[in-house]
Design an enzyme around this catalytic site. Structure first.
Site, PDB file in Angstrom:
ATOM      1  N   ALA A  20      43.212  12.536  41.741  1.00 51.39           N
ATOM      2  CA  ALA A  20      43.536  11.313  40.994  1.00 51.39           C
ATOM      3  C   ALA A  20      43.278  11.438  39.500  1.00 51.39           C
ATOM      4  O   ALA A  20      43.630  10.534  38.738  1.00 51.39           O
ATOM      5  CB  ALA A  20      42.741  10.133  41.555  1.00 51.39           C
ATOM      6  N   ILE A  48      49.943  12.863  37.622  1.00 52.81           N
ATOM      7  CA  ILE A  48      50.624  12.328  38.796  1.00 52.81           C
ATOM      8  C   ILE A  48      49.665  11.512  39.646  1.00 52.81           C
ATOM      9  O   ILE A  48      49.997  10.419  40.119  1.00 52.81           O
ATOM     10  CB  ILE A  48      51.265  13.465  39.618  1.00 52.81           C
ATOM     11  CG1 ILE A  48      52.429  14.079  38.836  1.00 52.81           C
ATOM     12  CG2 ILE A  48      51.751  12.945  40.972  1.00 52.81           C
ATOM     13  CD1 ILE A  48      53.071  15.289  39.508  1.00 52.81           C
ATOM     14  N   GLY A  49      48.451  12.002  39.827  1.00 54.86           N
ATOM     15  CA  GLY A  49      47.444  11.263  40.592  1.00 54.86           C
ATOM     16  C   GLY A  49      47.121   9.912  39.982  1.00 54.86           C
ATOM     17  O   GLY A  49      46.967   8.910  40.699  1.00 54.86           O
ATOM     18  N   TYR A 106      52.553  29.868  45.893  1.00 54.05           N
ATOM     19  CA  TYR A 106      52.722  28.420  45.778  1.00 54.05           C
ATOM     20  C   TYR A 106      53.849  27.933  46.689  1.00 54.05           C
ATOM     21  O   TYR A 106      53.717  26.916  47.378  1.00 54.05           O
ATOM     22  CB  TYR A 106      53.020  28.067  44.320  1.00 54.05           C
ATOM     23  CG  TYR A 106      53.051  26.588  44.016  1.00 54.05           C
ATOM     24  CD1 TYR A 106      51.888  25.820  44.072  1.00 54.05           C
ATOM     25  CD2 TYR A 106      54.235  25.962  43.634  1.00 54.05           C
ATOM     26  CE1 TYR A 106      51.911  24.463  43.769  1.00 54.05           C
ATOM     27  CE2 TYR A 106      54.264  24.612  43.331  1.00 54.05           C
ATOM     28  CZ  TYR A 106      53.108  23.871  43.405  1.00 54.05           C
ATOM     29  OH  TYR A 106      53.135  22.533  43.107  1.00 54.05           O
TER      30      TYR A 106
END
Length: 240
Positions: A10, A14-15, A148
């Protein structure tokens, strides 16, 4: 009874956007961070008059991370958003054992273990929503991002399998797979590289963190009550 959501990662852009979306929907929050405590403390202050917001700390690239995180959760979780922005760029021959183990833990084992620990209360109450933030590379693969791509692809498959297992219990499982989003995760790219990528994207620009959080907000809402096992692409038609 108050509804709580847990958002990992967070402290990143984006979080933070996801946390704001969930707060706007009225969820009380557990916001996970590892190092950037200042960012989540600002969110806690921002939300203080609207929702209950608790901070939880754990290194999810470490095998002990999931257990340490769930020890800090004191209420049943209704919404779980697994969001971790760590990536790895480089030739497969240059990936160290430490990098391999850390990425597999962070992107596969930790979400798996956290879901194991959060599920009993969801199953008991016959409700819940899980959203994984994956990646475009988990669907198409990327040269020099094999590690990834591998773990994000595994995450997408986990979403599809888990959605079938949990649907009879009233729990939905979905993913948001962003393309390239305008965050600090791209700071290693030069201006020329960023421009070249933008030109490859049919919509002509990078995505915004809020466009990812809007997708999450939709998937956890009643408007998506019949949607589960879905990988929602947010990529401006790039490699779709």
């Amino acid at each position: 009874m108050k509804s709580y959501a847990l958002v990992t990662g967070a402290s990143g852009e984006i979080g933070q956007a996801i946390a704001r979306e969930l707060a706007d929907q009225g969820y009380n929050l557990y916001l996970h961070y590892y190092q950037n405590k200042q960012a989540v403390e600002k969110l806690q202050i921002e939300f203080s008059s609207a929702v209950d917001c608790k901070l939880v700390n754990a290194n999810l690239a470490d095998p002990e991370g999931p257990h340490l995180l769930t020890e800090q959760i004191k209420t049943p979780i209704d919404v779980f958003v697994y969001n971790c922005g760590s990536s790895h760029t480089g030739l497969i021959t240059d990936v160290s054992q430490k990098e391999l183990d850390g990425m597999v833990q962070l992107q596969l084992k930790s979400p798996f273990q956290l879901i194991q620990q959060l599920l009993p209360s969801m199953i008991e109450r016959k409700r819940g929503s899980i959203v994984m933030i994956t990646s475009i590379w988990g669907q198409t693969g990327a040269s020099c991002e094999v590690l990834y791509s591998m773990v994000k692809g595994g995450m997408n498959t986990m979403v599809k399998a888990l959605s079938k297992e949990l649907a009879p219990s009233g729990i939905r499982v979905n993913a948001v797979a962003p393309g390239i989003i305008a965050t600090k995760m791209n700071d290693h790219l030069s201006g020329e590289e960023l421009e070249a990528i933008s030109e490859e994207i049919p919509i002509g620009r990078f995505g915004l963190p809020e466009e990812v959080s809007d997708a999450v907000g939709y998937l956890i809402s009643k408007k998506a009550s019949y949607i589960t096992g879905h990988i929602l692409q947010v990529n401006g038609a790039w490699y779709c």
